[in-house]
Design a protein around this motif. Structure first.
Motif, PDB file in Angstrom:
ATOM      1  N   ILE A  49       0.754  -1.121  -0.045  1.00 42.12           N
ATOM      2  CA  ILE A  49      -0.027  -0.016  -0.009  1.00 42.12           C
ATOM      3  C   ILE A  49       0.969   1.160  -0.080  1.00 42.12           C
ATOM      4  N   ASP A  50       0.904   2.120  -1.059  1.00 39.48           N
ATOM      5  CA  ASP A  50       1.631   3.130  -1.124  1.00 39.48           C
ATOM      6  C   ASP A  50       0.879   4.400  -0.758  1.00 39.48           C
ATOM      7  N   THR A  51       1.230   5.406  -0.587  1.00 37.29           N
ATOM      8  CA  THR A  51       0.495   6.689  -0.211  1.00 37.29           C
ATOM      9  C   THR A  51      -0.431   7.230  -1.260  1.00 37.29           C
ATOM     10  N   GLU A  88      -3.073 -10.774   2.610  1.00 38.16           N
ATOM     11  CA  GLU A  88      -2.008 -11.618   3.296  1.00 38.16           C
ATOM     12  C   GLU A  88      -0.660 -11.027   2.915  1.00 38.16           C
ATOM     13  N   HIS A  89       0.199 -10.716   3.734  1.00 36.96           N
ATOM     14  CA  HIS A  89       1.334  -9.884   3.888  1.00 36.96           C
ATOM     15  C   HIS A  89       1.294  -8.569   3.622  1.00 36.96           C
ATOM     16  N   ALA A  90       0.413  -7.817   4.166  1.00 31.44           N
ATOM     17  CA  ALA A  90       0.013  -6.543   3.873  1.00 31.44           C
ATOM     18  C   ALA A  90       1.199  -5.678   4.414  1.00 31.44           C
ATOM     19  N   VAL A  91       1.761  -4.649   3.544  1.00 33.53           N
ATOM     20  CA  VAL A  91       2.832  -3.852   4.001  1.00 33.53           C
ATOM     21  C   VAL A  91       2.626  -2.489   3.330  1.00 33.53           C
ATOM     22  N   ALA A  92       3.148  -1.500   4.180  1.00 26.05           N
ATOM     23  CA  ALA A  92       2.511  -0.145   3.832  1.00 26.05           C
ATOM     24  C   ALA A  92       3.948   0.595   3.650  1.00 26.05           C
ATOM     25  N   SER A  93       3.797   1.698   2.828  1.00 27.69           N
ATOM     26  CA  SER A  93       5.211   2.566   2.846  1.00 27.69           C
ATOM     27  C   SER A  93       5.299   3.418   4.107  1.00 27.69           C
ATOM     28  N   THR A  94       6.767   3.667   4.251  1.00 29.21           N
ATOM     29  CA  THR A  94       7.438   4.396   5.302  1.00 29.21           C
ATOM     30  C   THR A  94       6.847   5.736   5.171  1.00 29.21           C
TER      31      THR A  94
END
Length: 392
Positions: free
Chosen positions: A25-27, A78-84
């Motif tokens: 998930i990007d901004t 699954e394996h949800a990762v977001a941007s810093t």
């Protein structure tokens, strides 16, 4: 009570265990509480993919908060990762998470964070996790929080239903295009004669013979102009985000009108699928926009057919393969795009297609307008409920 007292800010998470794939998930994927895209990535992941996301987490973009890139994640990827680029807030208290999310989306908070961002010394206007952690949350008991959330969530649920209906309608238009003009299963195809692999009477034309690229439009007596920036284009929908539009007294960039298709021509916007269809603007009004997209107007086809072409795999791949320039700033070679061969169906078939898809596009626009009204009503209630001026 401050935000930091009820929420962990950017809790540490190790993403190294995700070596096969992530749902990223990007901004730019979220806007004003809505999630438009989750990117399924394999093998190579962006360096910013560091925030492990769980249901109930609040994602709040720390860059240019005035753009309202925030979202309450309650999905099950699954394996949800977001941007810093997000500050991630995870509830560690009895405070209602959705209530806190609604409060952080109020104009008052957005303005506060925007002011901090504008004074920052970073490359882009931004705030830190400490800045959002210092914000005072409303001192309202849990029962009142739940009641307010119940009222506001009713609007969000209606908006979500409309968004799902919009996706269904857009998929219907895409499927119809593929069925008729890729698989050639159009009405009467059983009796059609084929020559060189296409129905007799159909032809492949240079794109610039049937599509007007970046048309020259005169503004006449128009004194105010709507400017469409790149961020208004969606990666997976025809709908333009009017919340990104800018009104000004002079026109700039690419010019367009109702019925035109906007195609991003710069990396990574093109690869990500940024494409839009202009509709619902005042008749004959000329719009401005980013010079980083190509305006496509029907010359010998139909507006909706041109949009479907721009979304088609063949056309997009042709555009992507034509890109040149420095790494990270590559752009479409518009001359190659104009020379691309486009299928021009026989007029009666094309007109029949138009009669079917026009109500579909109109239906999308109608639901977009309904959502605008729902959002406006919800946002009018939001500060009054938060301040206690409107009792629950």
């Amino acid at each position: 009570m401050k935000v930091r007292d009820s929420f962990s800010l950017n809790p540490v998470g190790n993403t190294s265990k995700y070596t096969d794939f992530i749902n990223y998930i990007d901004t730019s994927s979220v806007n004003a509480g809505l999630l438009s895209e989750v990117s399924f990535l394999e093998d190579e992941f962006p360096s910013r993919a560091q925030r492990l996301v769980r249901p109930g987490d609040i994602l709040y973009s720390s860059v240019r908060p005035n753009l309202r890139h925030y979202y309450l994640y309650n999905d099950s990827y699954e394996h949800a990762v977001a941007s810093t680029g997000f500050v991630l807030l995870r509830n560690n208290s009895s405070y209602n998470t959705r209530f806190a999310f609604y409060y952080l989306s109020t104009n008052e908070v957005v303005k506060y964070l925007s002011n901090i961002a504008e004074l920052s010394q970073s490359t882009f206007p931004s705030f830190s996790s400490k800045d959002i952690g210092k914000i005072d949350l409303p001192d309202i008991d849990r029962k009142a929080q739940d009641q307010i959330v119940s009222i506001l969530s009713a609007y969000d649920n209606l908006i979500e239903v409309n968004n799902k209906r919009i996706k269904v309608l857009e998929q219907m238009a895409e499927n119809l295009y593929k069925e008729w003009f890729v698989r050639f299963r159009f009405p009467g195809h059983e009796k059609a004669d084929f020559e060189n692999g296409i129905p007799k009477g159909w032809a492949y034309r240079r794109a610039d013979e049937v599509i007007d690229f970046n048309p020259t439009l005169k503004t006449g007596n128009q004194t105010e102009f709507t400017i469409i920036p790149m961020e208004a284009l969606s990666t997976n929908s025809m709908v333009l985000d009017s919340g990104c539009f800018v009104r000004q007294d002079s026109i700039s960039g690419r010019r367009s009108q109702n019925g035109d298709t906007l195609l991003a021509k710069i990396t990574p916007c093109l690869e990500n699928g940024k494409t839009g269809f202009v509709m619902g603007m005042p008749e004959n009004e000329v719009l401005g926009g980013s010079t980083e997209f190509v305006v496509m107007r029907s010359k010998a086809l139909t507006p909706h057919y041109v949009y479907c072409i721009a979304r088609s795999y063949y056309f997009r791949q042709t555009a992507i393969l034509s890109m040149n320039g420095a790494d990270g700033r590559q752009r479409v070679d518009e001359d190659k795009l104009k020379s691309t061969k486009i299928l021009q169906p026989e007029k009666t078939v094309l007109d029949h297609f138009e009669t079917i898809v026009t109500p579909i596009f109109d239906g999308v626009y109608q639901m977009v307008q309904e959502n605008k009204n729902l959002i406006q009503q919800r946002d009018l209630l939001l500060p009054r409920l938060m301040s206690g001026k409107l009792e629950v």
